[in-house]
Scaffold this motif. Sequence first.
Motif, PDB file in Angstrom:
ATOM      1  N   CYS A  63       0.665  -1.151   0.115  1.00 31.70           N
ATOM      2  CA  CYS A  63       0.023   0.111  -0.129  1.00 31.70           C
ATOM      3  C   CYS A  63       0.863   1.177   0.015  1.00 31.70           C
ATOM      4  N   CYS A  74       0.460   3.096   3.767  1.00 26.05           N
ATOM      5  CA  CYS A  74       0.706   2.345   5.251  1.00 26.05           C
ATOM      6  C   CYS A  74       1.705   1.303   5.056  1.00 26.05           C
ATOM      7  N   CYS A 119       1.596  -1.498   4.277  1.00 26.44           N
ATOM      8  CA  CYS A 119       1.179  -3.057   4.395  1.00 26.44           C
ATOM      9  C   CYS A 119       0.863  -3.808   3.083  1.00 26.44           C
ATOM     10  N   CYS A 147      -4.168  -0.107   0.182  1.00 27.75           N
ATOM     11  CA  CYS A 147      -4.939  -1.135   0.867  1.00 27.75           C
ATOM     12  C   CYS A 147      -6.420  -0.832   1.082  1.00 27.75           C
ATOM     13  N   CYS A 194      -6.865   2.050   4.013  1.00 29.36           N
ATOM     14  CA  CYS A 194      -6.421   3.435   3.665  1.00 29.36           C
ATOM     15  C   CYS A 194      -7.284   4.194   2.652  1.00 29.36           C
ATOM     16  N   ARG A 229      -5.089  -0.817  14.126  1.00 28.71           N
ATOM     17  CA  ARG A 229      -4.404  -1.831  13.083  1.00 28.71           C
ATOM     18  C   ARG A 229      -3.147  -1.918  12.612  1.00 28.71           C
TER      19      ARG A 229
HETATM   20 ZN   LIG Z   1      -2.904   1.113   3.702  1.00 26.38          ZN
END
Ligand SMILES: [Zn+2]
Length: 247
Positions: A66, A69, A71, A104, A107, A164
């Motif tokens: 992402c 973030c 991830c 993601c 987000c 998270r």
């Molecule tokens: Zn994200």
Amino acid sequence: MIKLEREVEPQGMIDNKLQWKSDLLTAITKYGSYKDIPEKEKQKLISFYRNDAVKSGLIKSSFGKCAFCECIPSEGGNIEIEHFKPKSIYPDLTFEWDNFLPSCRKCNDSKDSHDTGVEPIINPYDIDPKGAFYFNDIEIKAANNGMKKLAEKTIEVCGLNSVRLWRPRAEILISLRIFSRSIEEAIEELINADTDRKRANRVKKLREAIDIIEMLTKPSEKYSSFCIEFLEQSEVYLKAIQLVNDA
Ligand SMILES: [Zn+2]
């Protein structure tokens, strides 16, 4: 968040985006606004940017992560094509390659239709986020510099301080601390080496320990900016680098 470089725009977008945009703008004129286009018709009109060439170009440019973030969405869902300037407010940018980001679901949902034209946030393809943030343990904060407002807004809009993200950061923090301990032990052994042969072996061992921890800072690794900052602040790591360089 790390700086990303855009891939080349897929040919299918270059060839067709003007027509797709024109069809969408015609519908906006017909119904009066973007939101007034009947949902089914709207989904059909905008669907063309959701194609494999766009997706794979974005995934390649962000190492499958992402853009916000860091991830890896494929671990818990698919990567989504996010419009940096929301298509509901800027429909003429619906098919613009430079307006796309891989994101993601979390987000993307958090950012929703935030108007980045009015209240800008960091687009990591255009702005290098290095130095804009720092981590206080597992919390991300805006650094106190010229990018402070932009960084604060980015954290807020993308939810970069949500719980998270605390859990994966905490897990990585444990790994980083474990690796740091290995480095610490390797330093100790090197300092206590009493022959050249032992010293050479222990330098090698220390170098290996450094290589392992540095793996986590590669751009392809999830949450790499978190790991980079940890190492930049780590006295043990910096000492190890010094010792290896001096050896
Ligand atoms: Zn994200």
